[in-house]
Design a protein around this motif. Structure first.
Motif, PDB file in Angstrom:
ATOM      1  N   LYS A   1       0.841  -1.198   0.000  1.00 61.15           N
ATOM      2  CA  LYS A   1       0.000   0.000   0.000  1.00 61.15           C
ATOM      3  C   LYS A   1       0.879   1.252   0.000  1.00 61.15           C
ATOM      4  N   PRO A   2       1.612   1.506  -1.089  1.00 65.66           N
ATOM      5  CA  PRO A   2       2.585   2.602  -1.082  1.00 65.66           C
ATOM      6  C   PRO A   2       1.966   3.986  -0.971  1.00 65.66           C
ATOM      7  N   ALA A   3       0.678   4.124  -1.252  1.00 62.45           N
ATOM      8  CA  ALA A   3       0.034   5.430  -1.131  1.00 62.45           C
ATOM      9  C   ALA A   3      -0.277   5.777   0.323  1.00 62.45           C
ATOM     10  N   TRP A   4      -0.092   4.827   1.218  1.00 66.00           N
ATOM     11  CA  TRP A   4      -0.379   5.022   2.631  1.00 66.00           C
ATOM     12  C   TRP A   4       0.917   5.006   3.434  1.00 66.00           C
ATOM     13  N   LYS A   5       0.984   5.822   4.487  1.00 71.54           N
ATOM     14  CA  LYS A   5       2.069   5.718   5.451  1.00 71.54           C
ATOM     15  C   LYS A   5       1.736   4.600   6.431  1.00 71.54           C
TER      16      LYS A   5
ATOM     17  N   PHE B   1      -1.284   1.122  11.875  1.00 77.28           N
ATOM     18  CA  PHE B   1      -2.183   1.961  11.078  1.00 77.28           C
ATOM     19  C   PHE B   1      -1.625   2.208   9.687  1.00 77.28           C
ATOM     20  N   LEU B   2      -2.505   2.171   8.723  1.00 80.30           N
ATOM     21  CA  LEU B   2      -2.251   2.735   7.408  1.00 80.30           C
ATOM     22  C   LEU B   2      -2.848   4.133   7.421  1.00 80.30           C
ATOM     23  N   ILE B   3      -2.049   5.116   7.022  1.00 78.25           N
ATOM     24  CA  ILE B   3      -2.461   6.522   7.125  1.00 78.25           C
ATOM     25  C   ILE B   3      -2.479   7.136   5.736  1.00 78.25           C
ATOM     26  N   ARG B   4      -3.627   7.725   5.387  1.00 73.97           N
ATOM     27  CA  ARG B   4      -3.748   8.302   4.053  1.00 73.97           C
ATOM     28  C   ARG B   4      -4.407   9.675   4.116  1.00 73.97           C
TER      29      ARG B   4
ATOM     30  N   PHE C   1      -0.579  -7.546  -8.399  1.00 72.92           N
ATOM     31  CA  PHE C   1      -0.331  -8.936  -8.029  1.00 72.92           C
ATOM     32  C   PHE C   1       1.159  -9.268  -8.061  1.00 72.92           C
ATOM     33  N   ALA C   2       1.876  -8.714  -9.053  1.00 71.45           N
ATOM     34  CA  ALA C   2       3.321  -8.949  -9.119  1.00 71.45           C
ATOM     35  C   ALA C   2       4.013  -8.368  -7.885  1.00 71.45           C
ATOM     36  N   ASN C   3       3.612  -7.164  -7.496  1.00 71.36           N
ATOM     37  CA  ASN C   3       4.198  -6.531  -6.316  1.00 71.36           C
ATOM     38  C   ASN C   3       3.892  -7.328  -5.042  1.00 71.36           C
TER      39      ASN C   3
ATOM     40  N   ASP D   1       6.327 -10.010  -4.598  1.00 71.60           N
ATOM     41  CA  ASP D   1       7.603  -9.440  -4.149  1.00 71.60           C
ATOM     42  C   ASP D   1       7.536  -9.013  -2.685  1.00 71.60           C
ATOM     43  N   ASN D   2       6.490  -8.273  -2.342  1.00 69.37           N
ATOM     44  CA  ASN D   2       6.393  -7.673  -1.008  1.00 69.37           C
ATOM     45  C   ASN D   2       6.179  -8.700   0.100  1.00 69.37           C
ATOM     46  N   LEU D   3       5.383  -9.731  -0.191  1.00 65.32           N
ATOM     47  CA  LEU D   3       5.083 -10.737   0.832  1.00 65.32           C
ATOM     48  C   LEU D   3       6.078 -11.887   0.813  1.00 65.32           C
ATOM     49  N   GLY D   4       6.833 -12.034  -0.272  1.00 63.69           N
ATOM     50  CA  GLY D   4       7.862 -13.063  -0.334  1.00 63.69           C
ATOM     51  C   GLY D   4       7.323 -14.454  -0.064  1.00 63.69           C
ATOM     52  N   GLU D   5       7.953 -15.151   0.871  1.00 64.38           N
ATOM     53  CA  GLU D   5       7.578 -16.529   1.182  1.00 64.38           C
ATOM     54  C   GLU D   5       6.188 -16.637   1.807  1.00 64.38           C
ATOM     55  N   HIS D   6       5.621 -15.514   2.206  1.00 64.57           N
ATOM     56  CA  HIS D   6       4.291 -15.533   2.813  1.00 64.57           C
ATOM     57  C   HIS D   6       3.175 -15.613   1.770  1.00 64.57           C
ATOM     58  N   ALA D   7       3.492 -15.408   0.500  1.00 60.04           N
ATOM     59  CA  ALA D   7       2.473 -15.405  -0.550  1.00 60.04           C
ATOM     60  C   ALA D   7       2.730 -16.518  -1.553  1.00 60.04           C
TER      61      ALA D   7
END
Length: 347
Positions: free
Chosen positions: A35-39, A58-61, A212-214, A217-223
């Motif tokens: 979620k790169p649009a969120w802090k 928290f995700l902050i937007r 989906f590609a990201n 990458d982002n979740l690695g072995e968790h996905a």
């Protein structure tokens, strides 16, 4: 005592969330990368021994036009649900964080069944109020899910618990030559294409290929991306996430129903292999009438003999009522226009 998680304490935080019974992938810093649009900011409460005893991330937007933010704790908090002291510390720290980011609301949608009236009353005591919605998918996260409690059961025991027709369909897919493979990003374009076909057929908005590609990458072995092949061609796929003691079925796409049962079985097998406590089928409609267009989704997941679970739902701690009113009504209009545009495109 509370503190914000820093890089130096991130590994400790992740270990706590993964080990806690209320841990959830959406409370992980890994999910924040999706979620790169969120802090992303995480708060922890420490006990007298210095160890983490509770957390909330928290995700902050920043909301468009109003220059105010929303603090959203997806499936948080992670703590003992009866520990009022810890929860109070987390809320107090969240209020301070909200001041820093000029937030108009603190929003949570806890992983807590609606039957837990004590927890609901505690939320209300701290100022949270339920957002009243419908029984379909009006909230950010589904309010109704199916959960399969594994509890150390073997594959044979779980298979025997499924509805007879579901067991037959799993075996039939294998007999017909359907092959399920764990795939990498090379199959994301095919998965996205089938997902788009599924969305147009069933009337829901889908994600793009990079999302989906990201995620892989982002979740690695968790996905894991599962693709079902028939006569060498990809015909369906699912995306699952494993975190802590749970596995979630996150996305699914199919050109026909033949492989869907087998795909679910493969994800359940992954959960068994990991020693997971829960396999979560995620969202279904809370309207169980057979004339509901979403009834088929409910019926499909129900056949695996999981528990139909209703959560307490989205709870808002409003910090600025005029802004909250404006955002609420503006969002309703936007969602209505988005749905209208999607249906027009479908025709």
């Amino acid at each position: 005592m509370t503190e914000l998680i820093q890089e130096s304490t991130l590994a400790e935080y992740e270990a706590f969330v993964q080990s806690h019974p209320k841990g959830h992938f959406a409370q992980s810093s890994l999910w924040a990368k999706q979620k790169p649009a969120w802090k992303w900011r995480a708060i922890v409460s420490r006990g007298a021994d210095g160890r983490i005893r509770g957390s909330i991330a928290f995700l902050i937007r920043t909301m468009p036009y109003i220059h105010k933010t929303m603090l959203y704790a997806c499936r948080g908090p992670v703590c003992d649900l009866d520990d009022r002291e810890t929860f109070g510390e987390l809320v107090a720290a969240a209020r301070e964080l909200a001041k820093e980011y000029k937030a108009y609301v603190i929003k949570i949608d806890p992983d807590v069944p609606v039957e837990n009236e004590d927890f609901r009353r505690m939320l209300e005591d701290f100022g949270f109020r339920t957002r009243h919605g419908g029984k379909n998918f009006e909230a950010i996260q589904p309010k109704f899910v199916f959960r399969l409690w594994l509890n150390g059961r073997t594959e044979d025991e779980l298979m025997a618990s499924f509805h007879q027709k579901w067991r037959y369909n799993i075996r039939l897919a294998v007999k017909k030559g359907v092959e399920v493979r764990i795939c990498g990003k090379e199959m994301v374009p095919d998965f996205t294409r089938i997902m788009l076909e599924t969305g147009l057929r069933d009337g829901f908005v889908t994600r793009n290929e990079s999302y989906f590609a990201n995620m892989l990458d982002n979740l690695g072995e968790h996905a894991r991306l599962y693709i079902a092949f028939y006569e060498g061609q990809p015909i369906a796929g699912t995306l699952a996430i494993a975190y802590g003691d749970k596995v979630w079925y996150l996305y699914g796409a199919s050109s026909n129903v033949m492989p869907n049962y087998l795909l679910q079985w493969n994800m359940i097998q992954w959960a068994i292999e990991r020693g997971s406590r829960v396999y979560d089928f995620r969202g279904v409609s809370g309207d169980l009438s057979e004339d509901n267009p979403l009834y088929g989704l409910y019926k499909f997941k129900k056949g695996f003999n999981g528990d139909f679970t209703e959560f307490v739902g989205e709870m808002d701690l409003i910090l600025n009522h005029p802004v909250a009113f404006a955002v609420e009504h503006g969002t309703s209009v936007f969602m209505a226009l988005r749905k209208k545009a999607f249906l027009k495109k479908k025709r």
